[in-house]
Design a protein around this motif. Structure first.
Motif, PDB file in Angstrom:
ATOM      1  N   SER A   1     101.140 -55.733  66.235  1.00  0.00           N
ATOM      2  CA  SER A   1     100.034 -55.224  66.414  1.00  0.00           C
ATOM      3  C   SER A   1      98.871 -54.931  66.593  1.00  0.00           C
ATOM      4  O   SER A   1      99.082 -53.143  67.241  1.00  0.00           O
ATOM      5  CB  SER A   1      99.441 -55.582  64.755  1.00  0.00           C
ATOM      6  N   VAL A   2      98.759 -55.294  67.815  1.00  0.00           N
ATOM      7  CA  VAL A   2      97.569 -55.049  68.668  1.00  0.00           C
ATOM      8  C   VAL A   2      98.920 -54.107  70.355  1.00  0.00           C
ATOM      9  O   VAL A   2      97.399 -53.591  70.704  1.00  0.00           O
ATOM     10  CB  VAL A   2      97.345 -56.539  69.640  1.00  0.00           C
ATOM     11  N   ALA A   3      99.498 -54.613  70.604  1.00  0.00           N
ATOM     12  CA  ALA A   3      99.597 -53.447  70.840  1.00  0.00           C
ATOM     13  C   ALA A   3      99.918 -52.459  70.783  1.00  0.00           C
ATOM     14  O   ALA A   3      99.786 -51.280  71.618  1.00  0.00           O
ATOM     15  CB  ALA A   3     101.735 -54.551  71.831  1.00  0.00           C
ATOM     16  N   GLY A   4     100.838 -52.084  69.472  1.00  0.00           N
ATOM     17  CA  GLY A   4     100.943 -51.610  69.266  1.00  0.00           C
ATOM     18  C   GLY A   4      99.664 -49.940  68.468  1.00  0.00           C
ATOM     19  O   GLY A   4      99.768 -48.633  69.284  1.00  0.00           O
ATOM     20  N   VAL A   5      98.787 -50.558  68.181  1.00  0.00           N
ATOM     21  CA  VAL A   5      97.512 -49.457  67.979  1.00  0.00           C
ATOM     22  C   VAL A   5      97.266 -49.203  69.573  1.00  0.00           C
ATOM     23  O   VAL A   5      96.605 -48.405  69.857  1.00  0.00           O
ATOM     24  CB  VAL A   5      96.513 -50.652  67.674  1.00  0.00           C
ATOM     25  N   VAL A   6      97.050 -49.813  71.042  1.00  0.00           N
ATOM     26  CA  VAL A   6      96.617 -49.853  72.352  1.00  0.00           C
ATOM     27  C   VAL A   6      97.753 -48.345  72.375  1.00  0.00           C
ATOM     28  O   VAL A   6      96.879 -47.799  73.247  1.00  0.00           O
ATOM     29  CB  VAL A   6      96.498 -51.379  73.309  1.00  0.00           C
TER      30      VAL A   6
ATOM     31  N   SER B   1     101.518 -50.090  63.538  1.00  0.00           N
ATOM     32  CA  SER B   1     100.500 -49.990  63.938  1.00  0.00           C
ATOM     33  C   SER B   1      99.873 -48.985  64.872  1.00  0.00           C
ATOM     34  O   SER B   1      98.840 -48.862  65.263  1.00  0.00           O
ATOM     35  CB  SER B   1     100.095 -51.824  64.920  1.00  0.00           C
ATOM     36  N   ALA B   2     100.986 -48.411  65.653  1.00  0.00           N
ATOM     37  CA  ALA B   2     101.030 -47.243  66.230  1.00  0.00           C
ATOM     38  C   ALA B   2     100.300 -46.174  65.755  1.00  0.00           C
ATOM     39  O   ALA B   2      99.803 -45.845  66.597  1.00  0.00           O
ATOM     40  CB  ALA B   2     102.770 -47.220  67.180  1.00  0.00           C
ATOM     41  N   LEU B   3     101.310 -46.266  64.582  1.00  0.00           N
ATOM     42  CA  LEU B   3     100.479 -45.389  64.186  1.00  0.00           C
ATOM     43  C   LEU B   3      99.020 -45.248  63.024  1.00  0.00           C
ATOM     44  O   LEU B   3      98.140 -44.201  63.564  1.00  0.00           O
ATOM     45  CB  LEU B   3     101.745 -44.734  62.515  1.00  0.00           C
ATOM     46  N   PHE B   4      98.521 -46.036  63.800  1.00  0.00           N
ATOM     47  CA  PHE B   4      97.016 -46.522  63.490  1.00  0.00           C
ATOM     48  C   PHE B   4      96.606 -45.931  64.162  1.00  0.00           C
ATOM     49  O   PHE B   4      95.275 -45.266  63.761  1.00  0.00           O
ATOM     50  CB  PHE B   4      97.001 -48.042  62.865  1.00  0.00           C
ATOM     51  N   GLY B   5      96.547 -46.213  65.428  1.00  0.00           N
ATOM     52  CA  GLY B   5      96.286 -45.918  66.753  1.00  0.00           C
ATOM     53  C   GLY B   5      96.356 -44.791  67.237  1.00  0.00           C
ATOM     54  O   GLY B   5      94.990 -43.914  67.496  1.00  0.00           O
ATOM     55  N   VAL B   6      97.246 -43.695  67.201  1.00  0.00           N
ATOM     56  CA  VAL B   6      97.038 -42.338  66.841  1.00  0.00           C
ATOM     57  C   VAL B   6      96.277 -42.090  66.073  1.00  0.00           C
ATOM     58  O   VAL B   6      95.710 -41.052  66.586  1.00  0.00           O
ATOM     59  CB  VAL B   6      98.346 -42.668  66.722  1.00  0.00           C
TER      60      VAL B   6
END
Length: 370
Positions: free
Chosen positions: A280-285, A21-26
């Protein structure tokens, strides 16, 4: 499997989901991937570039899901979209509400999280209000209204609500091979449509489509392959680890916002545990925040005036209620759901587009009135 190994695997699943999810955010922050923006570009400028990004993302997700089913890594009948009951009115009405809301709130749920990472305080307000509205529609006053109205209108499909299952039942073919060939056809056509667009094949456009679609497929692997335990050490039942629904899940951001707020507010309650949706919420942010810092694009942003505040609050409520009613947002139904070729997801996406078009008409009316 011992209980210690079970707990360790659960931690690995959560960390893997956080990284995906962090990769999604990036990627979303870098490429400006946005479903609302894609529709807006077509309506206002006749530009299909961002819609081709979205089409490429769906195509990659469909292909990834189909190949994992064919390899036996995941079971398509165990996803949250595989119910044989098609709640078509909920999908249509909820999707339309969500589409209207994302226009009023300047972006869908995923875009809201990305903008929080980029410094938008008004997106933070949208997140809180949307999360509360989502929770109310999951378990509160609007949940009662949803259950007693639109959820009552549905029809049943015995083999399941996915196009591969329907085709396999009608033709007598193997469900696994039907999923593969139908996935290759639909996913391949979407990829071809995207990349053959004039001037589309730039680094950022390809990164947006392949990257976002890849994160959706990766989350299916995390939840359905890495997170699947055939025999729980205590109950001896098959289980999908860290899943809010108890089934295999991929990226979605409406209900997870509610779960994230619930986890934050009742943190000391040991029954409140981290799940795929919460991380996933935290990862995107966090992913969007890191990218914004590294590229020096982080900017504080607030509401312009009272009307801007009111529109964003109304949009947040519409997205929270609509997203839960439709069983997903532009990512939940528009990417994750469509990757399974679910009939309900196609209906929800039609509703989202219709709602977004109505939202643009409303904005135009406001401009003309001014």
């Amino acid at each position: 499997m011992e209980i210690a190994d079970f707990d360790l695997l659960k931690s690995q699943v959560l960390w893997a989901a956080f990284v995906v999810s962090a990769l999604f955010g990036v990627i979303a922050q870098r490429t400006h991937f946005c479903t609302m923006g894609a529709i807006s570009d077509i309506v206002n400028m006749g530009d299909w570039t961002r819609m081709r990004m979205w089409g490429l993302a769906v195509g990659v997700a469909v292909l990834g899901f189909a190949f994992m089913v064919w390899l036996g890594w995941i079971d398509p009948t165990k996803t949250i979209y595989a119910s044989g009951r098609v709640i078509w009115l909920s999908a249509l009405v909820g999707g339309a509400l969500f589409g209207l809301g994302m226009v009023l709130a300047s972006g869908c749920g995923s875009k809201t999280l990305v903008r929080i990472g980029g410094g938008s305080l008004k997106s933070l307000v949208v997140f809180v209000v949307m999360g509360v509205a989502s929770f109310a529609t999951l378990r509160g006053v609007t949940a009662v209204l949803r259950n007693e109205t639109v959820d009552q209108v549905a029809f049943d499909l015995a083999p399941g609500s996915g196009l591969p299952q329907l085709l396999a039942a009608a033709s007598g073919w193997s469900a696994t091979h039907t999923t593969l060939w139908l996935g290759l056809a639909v996913g391949g056509l979407l990829v071809m449509w995207a990349v053959l667009g004039k001037g589309f094949c730039t680094a950022d456009n390809l990164l947006a489509g392949v990257g976002i679609g890849g994160t959706v497929a990766a989350m299916w692997w995390v939840s359905g392959r890495l997170g699947f335990v055939a025999e729980h050490p205590e109950t001896l039942e098959a289980v999908y680890l860290a899943s809010n629904s108890g089934r295999m899940e991929s990226l979605t951001f409406t209900a997870p916002m509610a779960y994230a707020l619930d986890w934050l507010m009742f943190f000391s309650d040991r029954s409140k545990v981290l799940t795929l949706g919460v991380v996933s919420v935290a990862g995107v942010v966090l992913g969007a925040f890191v990218h914004a810092l590294l590229t020096r694009s982080f900017r504080w942003e607030g509401f312009r005036d009272t009307r801007d505040t009111a529109l964003h609050l109304a949009g947040a409520v519409c997205m929270g209620v609509g997203g839960v009613t439709a069983m997903g947002c532009t990512v939940g139904q528009g990417l994750s759901g469509l990757s399974t070729l679910s009939v309900t997801s196609f209906i929800a996406v039609l509703g989202i587009v219709a709602g977004a078009l109505a939202g643009f008409r409303f904005q135009l009316w406001l401009l003309e009135r001014d």
